[in-house]
Design a protein around this motif. Sequence first.
Motif, PDB file in Angstrom:
ATOM      1  N   THR A  24     -10.402   3.056  -9.870  1.00  0.00           N
ATOM      2  CA  THR A  24      -9.382   2.561  -8.941  1.00  0.00           C
ATOM      3  C   THR A  24      -9.881   2.489  -7.505  1.00  0.00           C
ATOM      4  OG1 THR A  24      -7.566   3.366 -10.311  1.00  0.00           O
ATOM      5  CG2 THR A  24      -7.088   2.993  -7.995  1.00  0.00           C
ATOM      6  N   GLN A  28      -9.853  -0.899  -5.416  1.00  0.00           N
ATOM      7  CA  GLN A  28      -8.990  -1.053  -4.240  1.00  0.00           C
ATOM      8  C   GLN A  28      -9.802  -1.396  -2.991  1.00  0.00           C
ATOM      9  OE1 GLN A  28      -5.962  -1.484  -4.632  1.00  0.00           O
ATOM     10  NE2 GLN A  28      -4.757   0.283  -5.287  1.00  0.00           N
ATOM     11  N   CYS A  39      -3.422  -3.079  -4.529  1.00  0.00           N
ATOM     12  CA  CYS A  39      -2.685  -3.271  -5.776  1.00  0.00           C
ATOM     13  C   CYS A  39      -1.763  -2.087  -6.023  1.00  0.00           C
ATOM     14  CB  CYS A  39      -3.675  -3.423  -6.935  1.00  0.00           C
ATOM     15  SG  CYS A  39      -2.869  -3.680  -8.533  1.00  0.00           S
ATOM     16  N   ARG A  40      -0.561  -2.360  -6.512  1.00  0.00           N
ATOM     17  CA  ARG A  40       0.419  -1.315  -6.810  1.00  0.00           C
ATOM     18  C   ARG A  40       0.790  -1.289  -8.290  1.00  0.00           C
ATOM     19  NH1 ARG A  40       0.260   2.043  -2.485  1.00  0.00           N
ATOM     20  NH2 ARG A  40       0.365   0.846  -0.522  1.00  0.00           N
ATOM     21  N   CYS A  41      -0.143  -1.727  -9.134  1.00  0.00           N
ATOM     22  CA  CYS A  41       0.149  -1.714 -10.570  1.00  0.00           C
ATOM     23  C   CYS A  41       0.156  -0.275 -11.088  1.00  0.00           C
ATOM     24  CB  CYS A  41      -0.871  -2.557 -11.334  1.00  0.00           C
ATOM     25  SG  CYS A  41      -2.504  -1.791 -11.494  1.00  0.00           S
ATOM     26  N   GLN A  42       0.632  -0.098 -12.301  1.00  0.00           N
ATOM     27  CA  GLN A  42       0.751   1.236 -12.881  1.00  0.00           C
ATOM     28  C   GLN A  42      -0.590   1.948 -12.957  1.00  0.00           C
ATOM     29  OE1 GLN A  42       2.475   1.235 -16.808  1.00  0.00           O
ATOM     30  NE2 GLN A  42       2.662   3.461 -16.910  1.00  0.00           N
ATOM     31  N   CYS A  44      -3.294   1.495 -11.085  1.00  0.00           N
ATOM     32  CA  CYS A  44      -3.797   1.851  -9.761  1.00  0.00           C
ATOM     33  C   CYS A  44      -3.046   3.021  -9.143  1.00  0.00           C
ATOM     34  CB  CYS A  44      -3.722   0.640  -8.831  1.00  0.00           C
ATOM     35  SG  CYS A  44      -5.003  -0.611  -9.157  1.00  0.00           S
ATOM     36  N   LEU A  45      -1.784   3.195  -9.492  1.00  0.00           N
ATOM     37  CA  LEU A  45      -0.981   4.269  -8.917  1.00  0.00           C
ATOM     38  C   LEU A  45      -1.138   5.599  -9.647  1.00  0.00           C
ATOM     39  CD1 LEU A  45       2.323   2.301  -8.171  1.00  0.00           C
ATOM     40  CD2 LEU A  45       0.560   3.011  -6.532  1.00  0.00           C
ATOM     41  N   TYR A  73      -3.845   5.561   1.684  1.00  0.00           N
ATOM     42  CA  TYR A  73      -4.214   4.423   2.534  1.00  0.00           C
ATOM     43  C   TYR A  73      -3.719   4.652   3.951  1.00  0.00           C
ATOM     44  CZ  TYR A  73      -4.112  -0.304   4.507  1.00  0.00           C
ATOM     45  OH  TYR A  73      -4.276  -1.394   5.327  1.00  0.00           O
TER      46      TYR A  73
END
Length: 287
Positions: A24, A28, A39-42, A44-45, A73
């Motif tokens: 990730t 990122q 990115c805020r996908c599952q 990546c989080l 971030y």
Amino acid sequence: MRCIQDIGQDEGIFDSYVDLLEPTFERQQVLLQSKHFLCRCQRCLDPTECGRYISSFRCPSCPSGWVSPIISYNEKDNVLGRLWRCLDCKQEQNDMIIAILKDIDALKQFLLKKSWSENTAEYMESAKQFEKTLSLLHNNHVLRLQYHLGMTNCLDTMENFKEAIVHCMAVKRIVKAILRVQSGERVECYELMADLYEKFFLQQLGSRMPDAGVDGAASPAPVDKDESVSISTNRAIRDNLEHSNRYLQKALDTSKVCYGEDDENTLLIKDQIKKLTVPAKSATGSN
């Protein structure tokens, strides 16, 4: 653009700008620098990347925990931060974790050099110093993937195809664990497996050595009966050819999904299957 899996009604359609075999933090960074967004996908989080653990290593403070990156971030400075934390005992970056991270970075630098292409014997010897570090990494860790790929190429160059196949199997397993869908990377893994089995087949065909098989292809033959040894050896040699065909067929099936029936990659694999399909008796004798 091709769809590689079924899409339900009102379900989102996704594409990626980055290499999904990368962790990730690295993905990122690429997105932030080249596309100017995060990115805020599952995946990546989630610090485990939805159970992939491709950056994780064993916690030195508890028996079952995995130390994984918590990514932040700083919008003001436009930079990413990374804090390493055990997801079980919640231990954060202490001296032991920092020491492991230094060893992991040394392994990463070694693998990035790809020195196996210059001196295979030296590469094999140098890799031994990282055995302890490798043992701390999760089975899906990206550096395990790079290590096994380097060993596959190194052993292929040394014509030790039997051991190369073992490492290539590890590459295939990790790629499947990370990507979880049909992909071009899987096609490449299957093609590499087929190529190694074909080379192993030809090598054993020339030498007619007992115990030729991999994947439990044949049981050890009685050494006091020449005929039994010959039969067992020929069977094991044929099994390697069948394994090569099987992986080429997997490559073909996956290529059809990813690239299409008429794509150049798919057609090349079809031609390989035709060339490799040799009658077992003519290839290994009548036994």
